[in-house]
Motif scaffolding. Structure first.
Motif, PDB file in Angstrom:
ATOM      1  N   ALA A 253      -2.311  -0.561 -18.008  1.00  0.00           N
ATOM      2  CA  ALA A 253      -3.117  -1.136 -16.928  1.00  0.00           C
ATOM      3  C   ALA A 253      -4.004  -2.271 -17.433  1.00  0.00           C
ATOM      4  N   SER A 254      -3.601  -2.914 -18.516  1.00  0.00           N
ATOM      5  CA  SER A 254      -4.454  -3.941 -19.128  1.00  0.00           C
ATOM      6  C   SER A 254      -4.801  -5.062 -18.163  1.00  0.00           C
ATOM      7  N   ARG A 255      -3.842  -5.475 -17.312  1.00  0.00           N
ATOM      8  CA  ARG A 255      -4.135  -6.553 -16.346  1.00  0.00           C
ATOM      9  C   ARG A 255      -5.144  -6.110 -15.289  1.00  0.00           C
ATOM     10  N   MET A 256      -5.139  -4.822 -15.005  1.00  0.00           N
ATOM     11  CA  MET A 256      -6.089  -4.287 -14.038  1.00  0.00           C
ATOM     12  C   MET A 256      -7.530  -4.428 -14.543  1.00  0.00           C
ATOM     13  N   PHE A 257      -7.678  -4.432 -15.863  1.00  0.00           N
ATOM     14  CA  PHE A 257      -9.008  -4.488 -16.474  1.00  0.00           C
ATOM     15  C   PHE A 257      -9.275  -5.805 -17.198  1.00  0.00           C
ATOM     16  N   LYS A 258      -8.474  -6.814 -16.895  1.00  0.00           N
ATOM     17  CA  LYS A 258      -8.608  -8.106 -17.583  1.00  0.00           C
ATOM     18  C   LYS A 258     -10.031  -8.657 -17.486  1.00  0.00           C
ATOM     19  N   ASP A 259     -10.610  -8.617 -16.281  1.00  0.00           N
ATOM     20  CA  ASP A 259     -11.962  -9.159 -16.081  1.00  0.00           C
ATOM     21  C   ASP A 259     -13.011  -8.351 -16.848  1.00  0.00           C
TER      22      ASP A 259
ATOM     23  N   PRO B 216      -0.819 -11.398  -3.257  1.00  0.00           N
ATOM     24  CA  PRO B 216       0.389 -11.838  -3.957  1.00  0.00           C
ATOM     25  C   PRO B 216       1.588 -11.009  -3.535  1.00  0.00           C
ATOM     26  N   GLY B 217       2.751 -11.618  -3.533  1.00  0.00           N
ATOM     27  CA  GLY B 217       3.964 -10.888  -3.181  1.00  0.00           C
ATOM     28  C   GLY B 217       5.077 -11.837  -2.812  1.00  0.00           C
ATOM     29  N   GLY B 218       6.319 -11.359  -2.908  1.00  0.00           N
ATOM     30  CA  GLY B 218       7.460 -12.189  -2.559  1.00  0.00           C
ATOM     31  C   GLY B 218       7.525 -12.423  -1.066  1.00  0.00           C
ATOM     32  N   GLY B 219       8.028 -13.592  -0.678  1.00  0.00           N
ATOM     33  CA  GLY B 219       8.099 -13.952   0.731  1.00  0.00           C
ATOM     34  C   GLY B 219       9.497 -13.800   1.305  1.00  0.00           C
ATOM     35  N   PRO B 220       9.602 -13.518   2.619  1.00  0.00           N
ATOM     36  CA  PRO B 220      10.908 -13.366   3.267  1.00  0.00           C
ATOM     37  C   PRO B 220      11.446 -14.701   3.779  1.00  0.00           C
TER      38      PRO B 220
ATOM     39  N   VAL C  44       5.442  -4.035   9.124  1.00  0.00           N
ATOM     40  CA  VAL C  44       4.647  -2.804   9.040  1.00  0.00           C
ATOM     41  C   VAL C  44       3.166  -3.203   9.013  1.00  0.00           C
ATOM     42  N   PRO C  45       2.275  -2.303   9.402  1.00  0.00           N
ATOM     43  CA  PRO C  45       0.851  -2.650   9.444  1.00  0.00           C
ATOM     44  C   PRO C  45       0.281  -2.915   8.051  1.00  0.00           C
ATOM     45  N   LEU C  46      -0.690  -3.792   7.995  1.00  0.00           N
ATOM     46  CA  LEU C  46      -1.347  -4.101   6.735  1.00  0.00           C
ATOM     47  C   LEU C  46      -2.015  -2.862   6.140  1.00  0.00           C
ATOM     48  N   GLU C  47      -2.377  -1.894   7.000  1.00  0.00           N
ATOM     49  CA  GLU C  47      -3.023  -0.662   6.523  1.00  0.00           C
ATOM     50  C   GLU C  47      -2.137   0.144   5.585  1.00  0.00           C
ATOM     51  N   THR C  48      -0.822  -0.123   5.598  1.00  0.00           N
ATOM     52  CA  THR C  48       0.091   0.624   4.730  1.00  0.00           C
ATOM     53  C   THR C  48       0.167   0.015   3.336  1.00  0.00           C
ATOM     54  N   PHE C  49      -0.512  -1.094   3.125  1.00  0.00           N
ATOM     55  CA  PHE C  49      -0.443  -1.798   1.836  1.00  0.00           C
ATOM     56  C   PHE C  49      -1.823  -1.792   1.203  1.00  0.00           C
ATOM     57  N   ASN C  50      -1.987  -0.992   0.156  1.00  0.00           N
ATOM     58  CA  ASN C  50      -3.298  -0.825  -0.470  1.00  0.00           C
ATOM     59  C   ASN C  50      -3.194  -0.855  -1.991  1.00  0.00           C
ATOM     60  N   PRO C  51      -2.734  -1.970  -2.554  1.00  0.00           N
ATOM     61  CA  PRO C  51      -2.505  -2.033  -4.009  1.00  0.00           C
ATOM     62  C   PRO C  51      -3.812  -2.112  -4.792  1.00  0.00           C
ATOM     63  N   VAL C  52      -3.748  -1.658  -6.024  1.00  0.00           N
ATOM     64  CA  VAL C  52      -4.888  -1.782  -6.934  1.00  0.00           C
ATOM     65  C   VAL C  52      -4.447  -2.712  -8.061  1.00  0.00           C
ATOM     66  N   LYS C  53      -4.679  -3.996  -7.876  1.00  0.00           N
ATOM     67  CA  LYS C  53      -4.297  -4.986  -8.879  1.00  0.00           C
ATOM     68  C   LYS C  53      -5.404  -5.189  -9.908  1.00  0.00           C
TER      69      LYS C  53
END
Length: 524
Positions: free
Chosen positions: A79-85, A399-403, A503-512
């Protein structure tokens, strides 16, 4: 190019000299840009369901016959990128300076008590001082405390519940799996891709909750940990496209990105697989909406599967490929020649129906065929492929790939998920398509991996090798170029039948980044 020592190093990785040479040539040649026909948008590539349609999809899934289900969770890497800051803030403090008040490190320390991993005995009571901030950051990131900077995201404590229960990201995936990926026998299968050095941490995390969750939810968990094969690593090159060498003159190989996981996915025997990243979870009060729309995607996937299987069986019957299963009105005359069957009005009308279905449902516009038999063969090839249904959320800057709808080499069109590095920004049409895109893929994907005869597809045959990436990296301060295989949900699934569903944005809850854990979806 390679010495005997190099070749031994290559062979020891279960690769070959020819493979590595081809990788070096790929750096020189590069990858072609994707040819964009249009962005996929609501009504033109992205299906938007009303409430009744969503409920119908859920019901379709819950009543469907499925030959095994599995939740596939990419969870490799630390998880090093998660703690970069936070590492940056700790470096600043170690240099004798204080972290800026509005810096991520300062915000983290100020909110330390709100994180699930906060322990008063370890961290004490935070004070408004550089020494306190340094102490808290050090105990979070290093072996002096939690050592979270070196551990994988999956085993980090993400959520704390009012009753005191604390869950890791991995634990939340177990809770999700019992809800929407339960098999008819009450089991839930999970395959989690991890790094070998982290296996003991995941096994410990599983052992801590497995028995309790099985009793609480009335489920039996079957969890498999799998590794990204070292043979899929790719060689790095310098800026002049020469094999990059370390300080010991050894060749440098790097993991080839999530595209390498197509080999892990290919090992699964289950028919229906749900893919979701390890960090995309939320506290359990969000599970009803998460599970509902996961079931929506699952329902759309098996509905699409059944439509495609129906067309393939009709084609078999109409052309005599499946005489034993032939039913009216497609019963070929035994007096007809093989080619005459393909030319019959029944077969050609069926082809018209299939072409209309492909265009309307999957944005696949078929090129003209040379003759009737060729037309059938082209349509059969398009139908008889793995299936994926991808959730799409409205683009809010994440961030994420586009359709997109792209033009394929065979003259057809298809739905694809593209990363920005695959788009030629000097092409005004492509640039305009990117600017007008409305959604992105949060890696919320459902796959159907069996063909209409009940056999598993060989997924390696449906990869677009021309859809990889070349990125700039560094090694001990030296610049290098890295080669990534076609991404798992990009080029590795390029030749699949694809459906995009909002799908609703509420279903997407990433921890970057770690501060994402302060968002409502991760707080109780």
């Amino acid at each position: 190019m390679f010495s005997s020592k190099d070749i031994k190093q290559i062979m020891d990785r279960n690769s070959s000299e020819e493979t590595v040479k081809a990788q070096v040539e790929r750096f020189k040649k590069g990858f072609p840009w994707m040819k964009i026909a249009a962005p996929a948008t609501p009504g033109n590539g992205i299906e938007v369901l009303d409430e009744a349609e969503a409920e119908a999809a859920v019901k379709y899934y819950e009543s469907a016959e499925i030959d095994g289900k599995c939740k596939f969770v990419p969870a490799s890497g630390a998880a090093s990128r998660m703690f970069k800051d936070l590492f940056s803030g700790l470096d600043t403090l170690n240099s004798g300076k204080d972290a800026a008040a509005d810096s991520p490190a300062a915000k983290f320390v100020a909110n330390i008590c709100r994180f699930a991993f906060y322990d008063k005995e370890l961290f004490g009571t935070p004070a408004d001082s550089a020494e306190s901030r340094k102490d808290i950051l050090g105990k979070t990131l290093t072996e002096a405390g939690l050592n979270y900077g070196a551990k994988p995201k999956g085993v980090l404590k993400f959520h704390k519940y009012p009753d005191g229960e604390i869950r890791t990201a991995f634990a939340e995936h177990l809770v999700e799996a019992q809800d929407y990926m339960r098999n008819s026998d009450g089991s839930a299968n999970l395959v989690v891709t991890i790094s070998p050095e982290h296996q003991h941490l995941f096994e410990e995390a599983l052992a801590q909750v497995k028995e309790e969750y099985e009793k609480r939810y009335g489920v039996k968990y079957n969890v498999t940990f799998t590794f990204q094969d070292k043979s899929t690593d790719t060689i790095a090159v310098d800026v002049e496209n020469r094999p990059f060498r370390t300080e010991t003159d050894a060749l440098l190989f790097r993991p080839a990105g999530h595209g390498a996981l197509i080999y892990n996915l290919n090992q699964l025997k289950e028919e229906v697989v749900s893919i979701k990243n390890i960090d995309n979870v939320a506290v359990e009060k969000y599970l009803p909406v998460t599970a509902k729309y996961k079931k929506v995607l699952l329902g759309k996937a098996v509905e699409l599967r059944d439509k495609i299987f129906g067309y393939l069986k009709e084609l078999d019957a109409a052309t005599g490929e499946g005489m034993a299963h032939a039913m009216p009105p497609y019963i070929p005359s035994l007096t007809q020649s093989y080619d005459e069957r393909y030319m019959s009005p029944e077969v050609q009308n069926l082809c018209n129906d299939i072409e209309e279905f492909l265009l309307k449902e999957l944005c696949i516009k078929m090129p003209a065929a040379d003759d009737c038999k060729k037309r059938v063969e082209m349509l059969r090839k398009k139908l008889d492929r793995p299936i994926r249904v991808c959730g799409m959320v409205k683009n809010q800057g994440e961030p994420g790939g586009g359709p997109f709808i792209i033009e394929e080499k065979d003259g057809s069109t298809s739905l694809q998920i593209l990363e920005s590095v695959q788009i030629n920004m000097s092409d005004e049409k492509a640039k305009a398509a990117l600017a007008s895109a409305t959604h992105f893929n949060p890696v919320d994907i459902v796959c159907c991996l069996h063909n209409y005869k009940g056999e598993s597809f060989d997924l390696t045959k449906y990869v677009d090798e021309e859809a990889g990436f070349i990125s700039s990296k560094s090694y001990q301060g030296r610049e290098l170029k890295a080669l990534e295989l076609p991404g798992l949900w990009n080029g590795s699934m390029s030749d699949w039948n694809t459906l995009f569903v909002e799908v609703p944005l509420e279903t997407f809850n990433p921890v970057k980044v770690v501060l994402d854990l302060l968002r409502p979806a991760h707080q109780n």
